[in-house]
Write a protein that holds these residues in place. Structure first.
Motif, PDB file in Angstrom:
ATOM      1  N   UNK A   1      -4.447   2.352  -2.267  1.00  0.00           N
ATOM      2  CA  UNK A   1      -4.208   1.173  -3.085  1.00  0.00           C
ATOM      3  C   UNK A   1      -3.282   1.579  -4.231  1.00  0.00           C
ATOM      4  N   UNK A   2      -2.107   0.970  -4.388  1.00  0.00           N
ATOM      5  CA  UNK A   2      -1.150   1.411  -5.419  1.00  0.00           C
ATOM      6  C   UNK A   2      -1.620   1.115  -6.841  1.00  0.00           C
ATOM      7  N   UNK A   3      -2.639   0.278  -6.989  1.00  0.00           N
ATOM      8  CA  UNK A   3      -3.108  -0.058  -8.327  1.00  0.00           C
ATOM      9  C   UNK A   3      -4.030   1.006  -8.906  1.00  0.00           C
ATOM     10  N   UNK A   4      -4.868   1.601  -8.044  1.00  0.00           N
ATOM     11  CA  UNK A   4      -5.799   2.607  -8.555  1.00  0.00           C
ATOM     12  C   UNK A   4      -5.834   3.872  -7.709  1.00  0.00           C
TER      13      UNK A   4
ATOM     14  N   UNK B   1      -8.631   4.983  -1.699  1.00  0.00           N
ATOM     15  CA  UNK B   1      -8.371   4.768  -0.280  1.00  0.00           C
ATOM     16  C   UNK B   1      -8.676   3.341   0.139  1.00  0.00           C
ATOM     17  N   UNK B   2      -7.979   2.902   1.173  1.00  0.00           N
ATOM     18  CA  UNK B   2      -8.238   1.588   1.739  1.00  0.00           C
ATOM     19  C   UNK B   2      -8.134   1.658   3.257  1.00  0.00           C
ATOM     20  N   UNK B   3      -8.563   0.594   3.921  1.00  0.00           N
ATOM     21  CA  UNK B   3      -8.505   0.562   5.372  1.00  0.00           C
ATOM     22  C   UNK B   3      -7.080   0.584   5.870  1.00  0.00           C
ATOM     23  N   UNK B   4      -6.908   1.011   7.114  1.00  0.00           N
ATOM     24  CA  UNK B   4      -5.565   1.055   7.695  1.00  0.00           C
ATOM     25  C   UNK B   4      -4.969  -0.352   7.637  1.00  0.00           C
ATOM     26  N   UNK B   5      -3.881  -0.554   6.898  1.00  0.00           N
ATOM     27  CA  UNK B   5      -3.348  -1.906   6.699  1.00  0.00           C
ATOM     28  C   UNK B   5      -2.932  -2.568   8.012  1.00  0.00           C
ATOM     29  N   UNK B   6      -3.043  -3.883   8.023  1.00  0.00           N
ATOM     30  CA  UNK B   6      -2.605  -4.718   9.147  1.00  0.00           C
ATOM     31  C   UNK B   6      -3.362  -4.416  10.432  1.00  0.00           C
ATOM     32  N   UNK B   7      -4.501  -3.766  10.331  1.00  0.00           N
ATOM     33  CA  UNK B   7      -5.296  -3.450  11.511  1.00  0.00           C
ATOM     34  C   UNK B   7      -6.628  -4.179  11.440  1.00  0.00           C
ATOM     35  N   UNK B   8      -6.992  -4.797  12.518  1.00  0.00           N
ATOM     36  CA  UNK B   8      -8.244  -5.543  12.576  1.00  0.00           C
ATOM     37  C   UNK B   8      -9.424  -4.590  12.587  1.00  0.00           C
TER      38      UNK B   8
ATOM     39  N   UNK C   1       0.856  -1.170   0.000  1.00  0.00           N
ATOM     40  CA  UNK C   1       0.000   0.000   0.000  1.00  0.00           C
ATOM     41  C   UNK C   1       0.897   1.226   0.000  1.00  0.00           C
ATOM     42  N   UNK C   2       0.303   2.387  -0.214  1.00  0.00           N
ATOM     43  CA  UNK C   2       1.047   3.633  -0.227  1.00  0.00           C
ATOM     44  C   UNK C   2       0.544   4.536   0.892  1.00  0.00           C
TER      45      UNK C   2
END
Length: 837
Positions: A410-413, A416-423, A398-399
């Motif tokens: 998301x580096x592909x598009x 935004x995405x959820x905070x990585x590695x967080x439940x 991710x970026x």
């Protein structure tokens, strides 16, 4: 444990950059998150104490940010360690005074627990404001617990004393205020202080009140009437003493002698360093562990002024019907401690289980029903299950660039995405656990007047009226557009609370006290005066409030099965629906619930609320024994919705517009949540899908802005929007709010309005309002309200079919949507779901 590392990164980074707080204390760890303010004693709009810093670097604050005097000290072998407040910091430097060292802060839905090291002992201060929405007696008691324990860390006994005091700022405050005070033993006034060796269960209470009270009046959101009661018992202490007097002198005498003298200072000194304080000392002698308990309460009788058929009535508090007089309530509340701990532990366990049920995950760590403060529920960092097992886990890489406002991408598009590695479940737990006391602390409960339809003498069933303060915004009573975002909490925890809050609105309108053709904005302009708007001059939000009244009433019916109540108020609801029939499709220039943004022509989100309400009134009119035809047909609703899609969706067909045909605009389409929650079947699946894809393209560091005009957002509406989205977009919303909670520059109780960029601070809205401590955080329970209907994480938006709860008067839970589950909440309310009252 890895699940929360990144979520707490902002806090950890701050600790590395700033090793100590303003009081010279090192920062403690926080679980399950680091909120800007931690609830201490939060029970009513007037009993609302918070810690906005480390607990012993500053005094607690009222929700407004004003200081409340509350001091706690443990003396060990002659050295006094302050753990609560900074009252001893006014003293000259003394070798026998030290500030205890904060180690950890943990909260759940009922408790806030603070641990400290103090020389050879550890101190735990546990603040307990029970959240028991179904227990009206315990909920209506305006009292909160503080339990302080000492445990030897070196295995040796030590000479231990506990000291605590409060000041007079809990009611009116201000140097010119004049108070009258007394000390009571088991409810009887006594006129001397000093050492006391009576039974361990003897109840001592300091009380004070304004010498010239002004019922139903406020100064700076503080009441000008009522009695503050600070109570304790000797418990296992061999000596208890108490004293009132000048703060500087009394605290100095304690630190140097560990005693309180036989003296009652009858001269009020104001709220400066030389203010009057009310203190207790427990002396345990040589022990390896010890515990004291205090209760603090703000008791008002009468509690609300209410316009009814018999005129303006001064309503008594509901707790009087349960406990009798004030001292009986204080004593019974104290004796109830072990039982209420068990009840709170069960409620907390249910909350955790329900979050697991919604996300369809199971935490293997066993839970105990032992009635002790729950410091580390299974959904926080000590959890033994790993987020990689969750279906919503983000796929790296991710970026993220902390110098920009875009958050995690998301580096592909580059959406935004959820905070990585967080439940996501852990994040959601951190949000709702913090929100629960804030919601419940916005209401008071009153005995209805004899003419009220809720009164036992007229209805055959005694029920309270519930009155909410619109905290930190307008201060109105039972504002419909504040109740509306709060409803997910009611529907999840106890739908009857929604009825108790709506009943004053109905009674005022049906009593002839409101002349307009639409739903009234609130039950009274200034809390706690629920005297309506006889001249019809309340804030003008006709589509907003009419839609809110219809939808909330239908939601209550769907979640309770109480069709009789719905029939009773159908004429009033139909009147609002008639207004919506004429004005909701093209609502022109009106205010919505986000009134701080001003009027706007033809708001897309406002229009869909009205259309959904028309569908609700149509369904109400089909109930068995319906009192009349709502005048709204399926064909009308379909026609309105078809036009809504034409006007309200961008020509690019990739998002809805903030306002009709404003093609460069967009906004959170949170009102479609009720379409999903109640399975109204109005909004097309394509709209859900479209919005779910759109939100990540406009997200910022701390979530999605409210609309395209500003960078600020509202946390309640974000969770509502999240509940209508696919799993990845929902996770983006939930984890971004939790990320904000741990990094925000706000410093007061949970703010629902904040910036999504920069430091996540308070926005500069036109009226400079700072939203904090508001009950709308009940909207954070939107996912759990879905669970109540049988919908879980697997029930994607727009896939629901069939009937939810009740169809055409059938009182049965027969939801048959995609991903249907047997809800663990189906029998939670003590009777089968859907059963009529």
């Amino acid at each position: 444990m890895l699940a929360y590392y990144l979520l707490l990164l902002g806090y950890a980074t701050r600790c590395l950059a700033i090793a100590f707080d303003t009081g010279g204390n090192s920062f403690p760890t926080h679980t399950p998150g680091r909120p800007p303010a931690v609830p201490l004693a939060v029970r009513t709009p007037y009993l609302s104490a918070w810690s906005g810093s480390t607990l012993n670097s500053a005094n607690p604050i009222f929700w407004t940010g004003d200081t409340l005097g509350w001091t706690g000290v443990v003396t060990v072998d002659g050295i006094s360690y302050e753990y609560l407040g900074n009252g001893l910091q006014i003293l000259p430097s003394l070798p026998s005074y030290v500030s205890a060292s904060p180690r950890a802060v943990a909260y759940d839905s009922n408790y806030s627990n603070f641990t400290f090291s103090a020389g050879p002992v550890n101190i735990t201060a546990s603040f307990f404001s029970p959240v028991l929405p179904k227990d009206l007696c315990r909920t209506s008691a305006p009292l909160s617990y503080l339990t302080t324990t000492v445990q030897s860390s070196d295995g040796k006994p030590h000479n231990v004393q506990f000291y605590s005091d409060i000041n007079s700022a809990w009611i009116v405050g201000g140097a010119k205020s004049v108070m009258a005070w007394e000390i009571f033993r088991n409810g009887a006034s006594i006129n001397d202080t000093g050492n006391d060796t009576v039974a361990p269960d003897t109840m001592y209470s300091w009380t004070y009140e304004p010498e010239s009270p002004l019922p139903f009046k406020e100064t700076g959101d503080r009441p000008q009437w009522g009695r503050l009661a600070y109570s304790t018992q000797p418990m296992a202490a061999h000596n208890l003493s108490f004293q009132t007097g000048d703060a500087l002198n009394l605290r100095y005498k304690y630190v140097t002698a560990q005693l309180l003298a036989k003296d009652i200072d009858s001269v009020y000194h104001g709220t400066s360093d030389h203010e009057v304080i009310f203190a207790f000392v427990h002396d345990f002698g040589n022990v390896s562990n010890a515990e004291v308990r205090y209760t603090v309460g703000l008791i008002q009788d009468p509690i609300v002024q209410y316009l009814s058929q018999g005129g303006i009535a001064q309503l008594e508090p509901w707790w009087k019907s349960c406990y009798g007089d004030m001292f009986s309530m204080i004593h019974l509340h104290w004796d109830d401690f072990i039982v209420v701990q068990e009840l709170a532990a069960q409620a907390e366990s249910q909350l955790v289980s329900d979050i697991e049920a919604f996300y369809q995950v199971t935490a293997p760590a066993p839970r105990s029903n032992t009635p002790v403060p729950v410091q580390t529920p299974s959904l926080v960092p000590n959890s033994t299950w790993h987020p990689s097992a969750l279906p919503t886990q983000t796929i790296l890489p991710y970026l993220h660039d902390s110098s920009d406002a875009y958050g995690f991408l998301n580096p592909n598009n580059f959406t935004g995405l959820g905070i990585p590695d967080t439940s996501e479940p852990d994040s959601y737990y951190a949000i709702v656990a913090l929100s629960a006391r804030q919601v419940m602390g916005s209401f008071v409960y009153a005995i209805p007047p004899p003419t009220s339809s809720c009164d036992e003498s007229s209805s055959g069933k005694g029920e309270p009226l519930m009155f909410m303060k619109e905290i930190s915004s307008d201060g109105n009573v039972n504002t419909l557009d504040v109740l509306f975002p709060t409803t997910p909490f009611f529907l999840y925890a106890n739908p009857e609370l929604l009825k108790y809050a709506l009943e004053p609105i109905f009674q005022l309108q049906e009593g002839g006290y409101y002349p307009n053709e639409w739903a009234m904005h609130d039950a009274g302009g200034v809390f706690p005066n629920a005297i309506g708007h006889v001249a019809g001059e309340d804030e003008l939000m006709p589509v907003e409030e009419s839609g809110n009244l219809v939808l909330m009433s239908y939601a209550y019916y769907k979640f309770s099965g109480n069709s009789d109540w719905l029939r009773t108020h159908f004429a009033t609801l139909n009147k609002s629906a008639s207004y919506l029939l004429e004005y909701s499709k093209v609502p022109a220039a009106q205010l919505s619930t986000d009134d701080f943004a001003g009027k706007l022509d033809n708001q897309t989100n406002l229009a869909i609320k009205g259309i959904l309400a028309l569908q609700a009134i149509s369904l109400m009119s089909r109930l068995d024994n319906s009192p009349g035809d709502g005048g709204v047909t399926d064909a009308i609703v379909r026609s309105y919705y078809s036009d809504w899609e034409k006007f309200g969706i961008s020509p690019s067909r990739d998002h809805t517009l903030l306002a009709y045909q404003w093609r460069s605009s967009w906004g959170l389409l949170y009102n479609i949540y009720y379409d999903k929650l109640l399975n109204l079947g109005v909004v097309g699946k394509s709209v859900y899908t479209m919005q779910s894809r759109w939100y990540p393209t406009v997200s910022q560091q701390y979530g999605v802005p409210l609309d395209s005009r500003h960078h600020h957002t509202k946390s309640d509406w974000q969770i509502w929007a999240a509940a209508t989205c696919t799993s990845s977009t929902r996770k983006m919303f939930v984890t971004s709010i939790a990320y904000w909670l741990n990094n925000t520059a706000t410093q007061f109780p949970f703010a629902d309005l904040y910036e999504t960029i920069g430091d996540g601070g308070y926005p500069q809205v036109p009226d400079s309002t700072t939203f904090k401590a508001r009950p709308v955080v009940g909207g954070h329970f939107a996912l759990l309200a879905l669970l109540r209907t049988g919908q879980t994480v697997s029930a994607e938006a727009g896939n629901t079919t069939g009937s939810l709860f009740i169809l055409n008067g059938t009182n049965a839970l027969n939801y048959t949507g995609t991903g249907d589950h047997v809800s663990p909440l189906a029998s939670r309310y003590g009777e089968p779901a859907g059963k009529e009252d």
